[in-house]
Design a protein around this motif. Sequence first.
Motif, PDB file in Angstrom:
ATOM      1  N   GLY A  15      45.991  12.853  78.736  1.00 57.27           N
ATOM      2  CA  GLY A  15      46.295  12.778  77.312  1.00 57.27           C
ATOM      3  C   GLY A  15      45.905  13.997  76.504  1.00 57.27           C
ATOM      4  O   GLY A  15      46.128  14.040  75.288  1.00 57.27           O
ATOM      5  N   THR A  16      45.356  15.023  77.150  1.00 58.37           N
ATOM      6  CA  THR A  16      44.959  16.241  76.441  1.00 58.37           C
ATOM      7  C   THR A  16      46.189  17.034  76.021  1.00 58.37           C
ATOM      8  O   THR A  16      47.148  17.181  76.773  1.00 58.37           O
ATOM      9  CB  THR A  16      44.072  17.129  77.341  1.00 58.37           C
ATOM     10  OG1 THR A  16      42.920  16.376  77.714  1.00 58.37           O
ATOM     11  CG2 THR A  16      43.654  18.390  76.612  1.00 58.37           C
ATOM     12  N   GLU A  17      46.147  17.555  74.782  1.00 58.14           N
ATOM     13  CA  GLU A  17      47.249  18.383  74.300  1.00 58.14           C
ATOM     14  C   GLU A  17      46.998  19.854  74.603  1.00 58.14           C
ATOM     15  O   GLU A  17      45.858  20.327  74.592  1.00 58.14           O
ATOM     16  CB  GLU A  17      47.442  18.206  72.792  1.00 58.14           C
ATOM     17  CG  GLU A  17      48.192  16.945  72.402  1.00 58.14           C
ATOM     18  CD  GLU A  17      48.661  16.973  70.963  1.00 58.14           C
ATOM     19  OE1 GLU A  17      49.552  16.182  70.627  1.00 58.14           O
ATOM     20  OE2 GLU A  17      48.133  17.798  70.181  1.00 58.14           O
ATOM     21  N   CYS A  48      47.699  21.387  82.618  1.00 61.00           N
ATOM     22  CA  CYS A  48      46.813  20.808  81.613  1.00 61.00           C
ATOM     23  C   CYS A  48      45.518  21.622  81.525  1.00 61.00           C
ATOM     24  O   CYS A  48      44.885  21.899  82.554  1.00 61.00           O
ATOM     25  CB  CYS A  48      46.489  19.360  81.976  1.00 61.00           C
ATOM     26  SG  CYS A  48      45.288  18.591  80.862  1.00 61.00           S
ATOM     27  N   PRO A  49      45.106  22.021  80.310  1.00 56.99           N
ATOM     28  CA  PRO A  49      43.891  22.832  80.180  1.00 56.99           C
ATOM     29  C   PRO A  49      42.610  22.063  80.535  1.00 56.99           C
ATOM     30  O   PRO A  49      41.579  22.678  80.801  1.00 56.99           O
ATOM     31  CB  PRO A  49      43.897  23.218  78.695  1.00 56.99           C
ATOM     32  CG  PRO A  49      44.713  22.169  78.023  1.00 56.99           C
ATOM     33  CD  PRO A  49      45.754  21.772  79.017  1.00 56.99           C
ATOM     34  N   LYS A  50      42.689  20.731  80.566  1.00 57.56           N
ATOM     35  CA  LYS A  50      41.489  19.939  80.861  1.00 57.56           C
ATOM     36  C   LYS A  50      41.438  19.491  82.324  1.00 57.56           C
ATOM     37  O   LYS A  50      40.528  19.854  83.070  1.00 57.56           O
ATOM     38  CB  LYS A  50      41.414  18.724  79.937  1.00 57.56           C
ATOM     39  CG  LYS A  50      40.143  17.898  80.145  1.00 57.56           C
ATOM     40  CD  LYS A  50      40.089  16.727  79.164  1.00 57.56           C
ATOM     41  CE  LYS A  50      38.806  15.918  79.371  1.00 57.56           C
ATOM     42  NZ  LYS A  50      38.745  14.774  78.427  1.00 57.56           N
ATOM     43  N   CYS A  51      42.425  18.712  82.750  1.00 58.75           N
ATOM     44  CA  CYS A  51      42.370  18.146  84.108  1.00 58.75           C
ATOM     45  C   CYS A  51      43.039  19.036  85.150  1.00 58.75           C
ATOM     46  O   CYS A  51      42.937  18.770  86.348  1.00 58.75           O
ATOM     47  CB  CYS A  51      42.985  16.756  84.139  1.00 58.75           C
ATOM     48  SG  CYS A  51      44.782  16.720  83.926  1.00 58.75           S
ATOM     49  N   LYS A  52      43.745  20.088  84.676  1.00 60.78           N
ATOM     50  CA  LYS A  52      44.370  21.083  85.546  1.00 60.78           C
ATOM     51  C   LYS A  52      45.549  20.541  86.354  1.00 60.78           C
ATOM     52  O   LYS A  52      46.032  21.215  87.264  1.00 60.78           O
ATOM     53  CB  LYS A  52      43.352  21.719  86.502  1.00 60.78           C
ATOM     54  CG  LYS A  52      42.129  22.303  85.805  1.00 60.78           C
ATOM     55  CD  LYS A  52      42.510  23.336  84.758  1.00 60.78           C
ATOM     56  CE  LYS A  52      41.267  23.906  84.070  1.00 60.78           C
ATOM     57  NZ  LYS A  52      41.627  24.854  82.984  1.00 60.78           N
ATOM     58  N   LYS A  53      46.009  19.334  86.038  1.00 61.36           N
ATOM     59  CA  LYS A  53      47.195  18.814  86.707  1.00 61.36           C
ATOM     60  C   LYS A  53      48.420  19.602  86.249  1.00 61.36           C
ATOM     61  O   LYS A  53      48.518  19.999  85.086  1.00 61.36           O
ATOM     62  CB  LYS A  53      47.384  17.335  86.384  1.00 61.36           C
ATOM     63  CG  LYS A  53      46.310  16.427  86.962  1.00 61.36           C
ATOM     64  CD  LYS A  53      46.466  16.284  88.466  1.00 61.36           C
ATOM     65  CE  LYS A  53      45.452  15.293  89.025  1.00 61.36           C
ATOM     66  NZ  LYS A  53      45.661  13.922  88.527  1.00 61.36           N
TER      67      LYS A  53
END
Length: 218
Positions: A15-17, A48-53
């Motif tokens: 859900g990270t933008e 994704c900058p957070k989870c790197k997916k």
Amino acid sequence: MSLKNTQKIKCPDCGTEGEFTIWQSINTKLNPQAKEDLLSGELFAYTCPKCKKVHYVNYGLLYHQMEKQLMIYYAISKEDEKEILDTFDKMENGDMLPGMESTDYTCRVVHSQNQLREKAYIFDIGLDDRVVEIMKVMMVAHLSQTNPDLEVGDIFLEITKGKPERFVIRLKNGVLGNSPFSQKVYDAVKAEYIDSKGDGKRDYIVDMNWAVECLKNK
């Protein structure tokens, strides 16, 4: 010229933008890195900058290679396809788009990211995409005769280090196979089925359906 914009993307996993660049058009002369990102598959990839997916974003774009007078449009809807076909028709009548020095272009419309990459590769190394599509149809026909239980999903030409290497075949059951690219077969198909007086520049949609019709007409 090239056109692009930055949009907010929400990661489907966490859900990270984050920000993602969407290209409406790529001029390979002005943006060679964008061309390389397209060929590698990175152009549509969002990390994704957070989870790197990594997720692949689907959007239409115009691939414009000025030095080869080539335009390939990836249409993601029938409305997109109709609009670009109308534009290509206007070009044939002398209407130039921004960045064009001539209307004597080879124009194509494709319907998937893989088709876009494949067409860009094919033209980049100087092959005729019409011949490639006919070769694909011949391969499917051969497989149907020798292995009638196998159903082909997709076939793409794999190009390595600027040379055609093999056709990658994905069956509808998900199994992958391959067949080596033969320059001898390519040359024979071109001599047999491609009109030397026709350049194919206005064959806007050249795919396996086009190849089937070509073979029927012969």
